[in-house]
Design an enzyme around this catalytic site. Structure first.
Site, PDB file in Angstrom:
ATOM      1  N   SER A 114       0.837  -1.210   0.000  1.00  0.00           N
ATOM      2  CA  SER A 114       0.000   0.000   0.000  1.00  0.00           C
ATOM      3  C   SER A 114       0.867   1.254   0.000  1.00  0.00           C
ATOM      4  O   SER A 114       1.927   1.283   0.632  1.00  0.00           O
ATOM      5  CB  SER A 114      -0.889  -0.004   1.243  1.00  0.00           C
ATOM      6  N   GLN A 137       0.979  -0.362  -4.751  1.00  0.00           N
ATOM      7  CA  GLN A 137      -0.373   0.195  -4.925  1.00  0.00           C
ATOM      8  C   GLN A 137      -0.244   1.708  -4.844  1.00  0.00           C
ATOM      9  O   GLN A 137       0.413   2.237  -3.952  1.00  0.00           O
ATOM     10  CB  GLN A 137      -1.291  -0.343  -3.817  1.00  0.00           C
ATOM     11  N   TYR A 139      -2.081   5.457  -4.705  1.00  0.00           N
ATOM     12  CA  TYR A 139      -3.142   6.464  -4.682  1.00  0.00           C
ATOM     13  C   TYR A 139      -2.550   7.666  -5.388  1.00  0.00           C
ATOM     14  O   TYR A 139      -1.579   8.246  -4.900  1.00  0.00           O
ATOM     15  CB  TYR A 139      -3.515   6.820  -3.234  1.00  0.00           C
ATOM     16  N   THR A 165      -5.154   2.434  -7.706  1.00  0.00           N
ATOM     17  CA  THR A 165      -6.481   2.205  -7.118  1.00  0.00           C
ATOM     18  C   THR A 165      -7.453   3.222  -7.698  1.00  0.00           C
ATOM     19  O   THR A 165      -7.235   4.433  -7.612  1.00  0.00           O
ATOM     20  CB  THR A 165      -6.398   2.307  -5.584  1.00  0.00           C
ATOM     21  N   LYS A 269      -6.757  -1.087 -10.348  1.00  0.00           N
ATOM     22  CA  LYS A 269      -7.348  -1.915  -9.287  1.00  0.00           C
ATOM     23  C   LYS A 269      -8.651  -1.265  -8.843  1.00  0.00           C
ATOM     24  O   LYS A 269      -8.635  -0.125  -8.353  1.00  0.00           O
ATOM     25  CB  LYS A 269      -6.370  -1.992  -8.102  1.00  0.00           C
ATOM     26  N   HIS A 293     -12.596  -3.029  -3.321  1.00  0.00           N
ATOM     27  CA  HIS A 293     -11.838  -2.580  -2.155  1.00  0.00           C
ATOM     28  C   HIS A 293     -12.257  -3.366  -0.901  1.00  0.00           C
ATOM     29  O   HIS A 293     -12.320  -2.831   0.203  1.00  0.00           O
ATOM     30  CB  HIS A 293     -12.079  -1.078  -1.943  1.00  0.00           C
ATOM     31  N   GLY A 329     -13.180 -11.351  -0.649  1.00  0.00           N
ATOM     32  CA  GLY A 329     -13.954 -12.481  -0.139  1.00  0.00           C
ATOM     33  C   GLY A 329     -13.309 -13.844  -0.289  1.00  0.00           C
ATOM     34  O   GLY A 329     -13.950 -14.854   0.024  1.00  0.00           O
ATOM     35  N   GLY A 350      -6.727  -9.999   0.876  1.00  0.00           N
ATOM     36  CA  GLY A 350      -6.462  -8.879   1.785  1.00  0.00           C
ATOM     37  C   GLY A 350      -6.520  -9.254   3.253  1.00  0.00           C
ATOM     38  O   GLY A 350      -5.506  -9.577   3.882  1.00  0.00           O
TER      39      GLY A 350
HETATM   40  C1  LIG Z   1      -7.500  -2.838   6.360  1.00  0.00           C
HETATM   41  C2  LIG Z   1      -7.484  -2.721   4.876  1.00  0.00           C
HETATM   42  C3  LIG Z   1      -6.676  -1.757   4.280  1.00  0.00           C
HETATM   43  C4  LIG Z   1      -6.653  -1.638   2.902  1.00  0.00           C
HETATM   44  N1  LIG Z   1      -5.815  -0.727   2.338  1.00  0.00           N
HETATM   45  C5  LIG Z   1      -5.775  -0.589   1.001  1.00  0.00           C
HETATM   46  C6  LIG Z   1      -4.912   0.343   0.398  1.00  0.00           C
HETATM   47  O1  LIG Z   1      -4.142   1.021   1.062  1.00  0.00           O
HETATM   48  N2  LIG Z   1      -4.962   0.459  -0.948  1.00  0.00           N
HETATM   49  C7  LIG Z   1      -5.807  -0.293  -1.715  1.00  0.00           C
HETATM   50  O2  LIG Z   1      -5.831  -0.149  -2.938  1.00  0.00           O
HETATM   51  N3  LIG Z   1      -6.606  -1.221  -1.165  1.00  0.00           N
HETATM   52  C8  LIG Z   1      -6.607  -1.383   0.163  1.00  0.00           C
HETATM   53  N4  LIG Z   1      -7.419  -2.331   0.715  1.00  0.00           N
HETATM   54  C9  LIG Z   1      -8.199  -3.218  -0.157  1.00  0.00           C
HETATM   55  C10 LIG Z   1      -7.397  -4.488  -0.514  1.00  0.00           C
HETATM   56  O3  LIG Z   1      -6.339  -4.202  -1.360  1.00  0.00           O
HETATM   57  C11 LIG Z   1      -8.300  -5.534  -1.202  1.00  0.00           C
HETATM   58  O4  LIG Z   1      -8.925  -4.938  -2.309  1.00  0.00           O
HETATM   59  C12 LIG Z   1      -9.333  -6.136  -0.276  1.00  0.00           C
HETATM   60  O5  LIG Z   1      -8.851  -6.253   1.029  1.00  0.00           O
HETATM   61  C13 LIG Z   1      -9.765  -7.507  -0.798  1.00  0.00           C
HETATM   62  O6  LIG Z   1     -10.780  -8.038  -0.016  1.00  0.00           O
HETATM   63  P1  LIG Z   1     -10.561  -9.123   1.159  1.00  0.00           P
HETATM   64  O7  LIG Z   1     -10.059  -8.348   2.327  1.00  0.00           O
HETATM   65  O8  LIG Z   1     -11.930  -9.669   1.360  1.00  0.00           O
HETATM   66  O9  LIG Z   1      -9.567 -10.128   0.649  1.00  0.00           O
HETATM   67  C14 LIG Z   1      -7.461  -2.466   2.093  1.00  0.00           C
HETATM   68  C15 LIG Z   1      -8.243  -3.446   2.693  1.00  0.00           C
HETATM   69  C16 LIG Z   1      -8.256  -3.584   4.068  1.00  0.00           C
HETATM   70  C17 LIG Z   1      -9.110  -4.654   4.678  1.00  0.00           C
HETATM   71  C1  LIG Z   2      -7.476   4.817   2.514  1.00  0.00           C
HETATM   72  C2  LIG Z   2      -6.325   3.978   2.835  1.00  0.00           C
HETATM   73  C3  LIG Z   2      -5.042   4.566   3.144  1.00  0.00           C
HETATM   74  C4  LIG Z   2      -6.474   2.633   3.270  1.00  0.00           C
HETATM   75  C5  LIG Z   2      -7.539   1.919   2.560  1.00  0.00           C
HETATM   76  O1  LIG Z   2      -7.570   1.812   1.365  1.00  0.00           O
HETATM   77  C6  LIG Z   2      -8.558   1.300   3.340  1.00  0.00           C
HETATM   78  O2  LIG Z   2      -8.577   1.485   4.556  1.00  0.00           O
HETATM   79  O3  LIG Z   2      -9.411   0.638   2.740  1.00  0.00           O
END
Ligand SMILES: Cc1cc2nc3c(=O)[nH]c(=O)nc-3n(C[C@H](O)[C@H](O)[C@H](O)COP(=O)(O)O)c2cc1C
Ligand SMILES: CC(C)CC(=O)C(=O)O
Length: 408
Positions: A114, A137, A139, A165, A269, A293, A329, A350
């Site tokens: 991230s 990844q 932003y 993203t 993404k 996400h 999921g 994730g």
């Molecule tokens: C706590 C958390 C933080 C995340 N942070 C980011 C992030 O910084 N950037 C991003 O593109 N996606 C982020 N995601 C989304 C994940 O990349 C991913 O799309 C998602 O977790 C997939 O679903 P799953 O948790 O059911 O496997 C985050 C997800 C979670 C749960």
């Molecule tokens: C906004 C972010 C830094 C983290 C993220 O993508 C998330 O918490 O889902």
């Protein structure tokens, strides 16, 4: 014949890993990691969508040698699965992204990092080692210079791809996060934007950012429907800078490709429709990740497994067919198999990785990846498939609510 390998008798499934991790995380972290936006229905449907499909196993096929590996970013990956980028992993364990990196390296699994990590781009790549593939990844900030620096740093450190993203034009509404007034504890930093880069102190999440989340001022989602937002200024924080409502295909994807090529691929993404998949192909991105996400953005959006077929069909109709990945999921090796049977080339995971991290740091992430790997391999064997590229829709049926089964 022995029992299937048990790496940890206390934890034989991702469900058990979730329960064990949940006991170990503090409330702030647990709520931040586990919740979805609003009622959480998209998060729940990302998981339950996998139950709409059943596997059609084939038999008597000599499955004594099974190859689960695939290529990604020019490297061999042990299974068609990567670690999705998730922010601020030091919340789960002091070793944070380093523990994840070391487990990925051990397991020959690609790591997504991230932008909002609690260890820097360079530090994480060092833990992964020069040969191991990683993707940053991104932003893409309105303050373009910051993003340009990130991209240059990633290139220099040897990242193979940027995952842009695209599902965060605004930040989704996560109610527990708001109620908890979530912020990064003082001893942690969003490492890529702290002192040392540019001699510019860019703070981690402070009080004022929480305000942004609760009022949504500055993120473009205020209640005043006619209000014009101002670009964020000052400290780089996830509430202020991660969402960027100005991004467009024409201007920003082209800009990003110019900045990244030739060293790094450019992926998007957060694609969830055929229309956007076609645009992604027309803009010649290197790959698409079907994602919502993890249900943290638009609640009410389609589960990713349900969005996957239209994206796959759209991409397959194009002359420049790009790889299609999916996340959201995935909690079992059979889910990986089902996603591939529906046309995905690869999946990303994730939360289960975060649970592994919270359970036992590096060892816990490794356990998580081993469970999914073992389950996937077993699934391939029991379904009568020995090569990943042979997994197709003939191995699935769809089962509707009344139990009616249909071929795909
Ligand atoms: C706590 C958390 C933080 C995340 N942070 C980011 C992030 O910084 N950037 C991003 O593109 N996606 C982020 N995601 C989304 C994940 O990349 C991913 O799309 C998602 O977790 C997939 O679903 P799953 O948790 O059911 O496997 C985050 C997800 C979670 C749960
Ligand atoms: C906004 C972010 C830094 C983290 C993220 O993508 C998330 O918490 O889902």
């Amino acid at each position: 014949m022995s029992y299937p390998k048990a790496h940890d008798l206390n934890c034989l499934t991702i469900g058990e890993l979730e329960a064990l991790a949940t006991q170990r995380m503090d409330k702030l972290t647990r709520d931040y990691y586990n919740e979805g936006a609003d009622s959480g229905s998209t998060l729940a449907e990302n998981i339950s969508a996998y139950q709409k499909y059943r596997i059609r196993p084939r038999v008597l096929r000599d499955i004594s040698s099974i190859d689960t590996s695939v290529n990604i970013f020019g490297h061999k990956n042990s299974i068609p699965l990567g670690v999705a980028p998730t922010a601020m992993q030091c919340l789960a364990h002091p070793d944070g992204e380093h523990a994840t990196a070391r487990a990925c390296k051990k397991m020959d699994i690609v790591m997504g990092l991230s932008s909002f990590s609690t260890s820097t781009i360079e530090e994480v790549k060092e833990s992964l080692g020069t040969e191991h593939p990683a993707a940053l990844q991104l932003y893409l900030f309105e303050e373009r210079e910051q993003s340009r620096k990130m991209i240059q740093r990633a290139k220099k450190a040897g990242y193979k791809a940027v995952l842009l993203t695209v599902d965060t034009p605004l930040l989704g509404r996560r109610n527990l996060e708001i109620r908890n007034q979530f912020k990064l504890p003082k001893h942690l930093r969003v490492a890529n934007f702290t002192l040392g880069q540019n001699n510019n102190q860019m703070d981690s999440i402070e009080e004022k950012d929480v305000e942004l989340n609760t009022s949504t001022a500055g993120s473009g989602a205020g209640h005043d429907s006619s209000s014009k937002r101002a670009p964020p200024t000052g400290s780089i924080t996830f509430h202020s800078h991660a969402p960027n409502p100005t991004l467009t295909w024409d201007r920003d994807i082209e800009w990003l490709k110019q900045e990244c090529y030739p060293e790094m691929e450019v992926w998007v993404k957060g694609i969830a429709t055929a229309e956007d998949a076609l645009l992604a192909c027309q803009h010649r991105v290197d790959g698409i990740i079907v994602s919502n996400h993890g249900g943290r953005q638009l609640n009410g959006a389609l589960a990713t497994l349900d969005a996957l077929p239209e994206v796959v069909d759209a991409v397959r109709s194009q002359p420049n067919r790009v790889p299609v990945h999916v996340d959201g999921g995935i909690r079992h090796g059979t889910d990986v198999f089902k996603a591939l049977a529906l046309g995905a080339d690869f999946v990303w995971v994730g939360r289960p990785v975060l649970w592994g991290l919270a359970y036992k740091g590096e060892e816990g992430v490794e356990l998580c990846l081993k469970l999914l790997s073992d389950e996937f391999k077993l699934c391939m064997g029991l379904a009568g498939v020995t090569k990943v590229e042979d997994i197709g829709k003939e191995y699935l049926v769809k089962i509707d609510r009344s139990g009616f089964v249909s071929r795909l």
